[in-house]
Design an enzyme around this catalytic site. Sequence first.
Site, mmCIF file in Angstrom:
data_model
loop_
_atom_site.group_PDB
_atom_site.id
_atom_site.type_symbol
_atom_site.label_atom_id
_atom_site.label_comp_id
_atom_site.label_asym_id
_atom_site.label_seq_id
_atom_site.Cartn_x
_atom_site.Cartn_y
_atom_site.Cartn_z
ATOM 1 N N HIS A 29 36.407 53.513 31.602
ATOM 2 C CA HIS A 29 37.729 54.058 31.298
ATOM 3 C C HIS A 29 38.281 53.360 30.059
ATOM 4 O O HIS A 29 37.890 52.236 29.735
ATOM 5 C CB HIS A 29 38.690 53.811 32.469
ATOM 6 C CG HIS A 29 38.438 54.673 33.652
ATOM 7 N ND1 HIS A 29 39.456 55.108 34.458
ATOM 8 C CD2 HIS A 29 37.293 55.180 34.178
ATOM 9 C CE1 HIS A 29 38.952 55.847 35.441
ATOM 10 N NE2 HIS A 29 37.641 55.901 35.286
ATOM 11 N N GLU A 89 41.138 51.867 29.483
ATOM 12 C CA GLU A 89 41.782 50.578 29.740
ATOM 13 C C GLU A 89 40.754 49.473 29.998
ATOM 14 O O GLU A 89 40.903 48.356 29.496
ATOM 15 C CB GLU A 89 42.731 50.671 30.947
ATOM 16 C CG GLU A 89 43.833 51.676 30.782
ATOM 17 C CD GLU A 89 43.517 53.052 31.371
ATOM 18 O OE1 GLU A 89 44.450 53.698 31.869
ATOM 19 O OE2 GLU A 89 42.337 53.480 31.306
ATOM 20 N N CYS A 104 44.788 54.897 36.376
ATOM 21 C CA CYS A 104 44.333 55.180 37.741
ATOM 22 C C CYS A 104 44.391 53.892 38.570
ATOM 23 O O CYS A 104 44.791 52.837 38.066
ATOM 24 C CB CYS A 104 42.893 55.718 37.701
ATOM 25 S SG CYS A 104 41.672 54.447 37.238
ATOM 26 N N CYS A 161 42.101 51.029 36.985
ATOM 27 C CA CYS A 161 42.665 50.456 35.763
ATOM 28 C C CYS A 161 43.962 49.713 36.043
ATOM 29 O O CYS A 161 44.204 48.650 35.460
ATOM 30 C CB CYS A 161 42.861 51.547 34.720
ATOM 31 S SG CYS A 161 41.274 52.244 34.173
#
Length: 169
Positions: free
Chosen positions: A57, A59, A87, A90
């Site tokens: 992801h 992040e 999410c 993260c």
Amino acid sequence: MKEKLSIHEKYMKQAIKLAMKAYELGEVPIGCVIVHEGKVIGRGYNRRTTDKSTLSHAEINAIRKATKVIGDWRLEDCTLYVTLEPCQMCSGAIVQARIPEVYIGCMNPKAGCAGSILNILQEPAFNHQVEVHKGILETECSNMLTTFFKELRIRLKAEKELRHKYRQG
């Protein structure tokens, strides 16, 4: 006359540019930058499909890079900018990294954990809470995602019709 961007809009623009890299790869367009003392020290964009990794992801990629620059897993004097609400994974990583402040472009009512579904970033039971700022260049961030998913639906429909045509013929 050109309107002057705030410092937060400036960094969100950088996150949007990174999200566009994901878009060009066919990835969900999410971008993230981490700032320390006025300097971007971590950049990331969504690469889950490209890397074939659930963990890739925006992040997480930015946090990984920022910790190498800082030389520590704690990012206590940093600010994170992300185009889409983080999410649960993260958000957990942001709390674990001790990032004190997060700026979010647009919210994610289907998977967001900075207030939409859960609020992991500000959970009082954790030993660290994050100051959250929402809606930074929200329209730009939201429109990018809307366009991406609209194009994806059109592409998937065309691929399905093509497969159906070849099965018939």
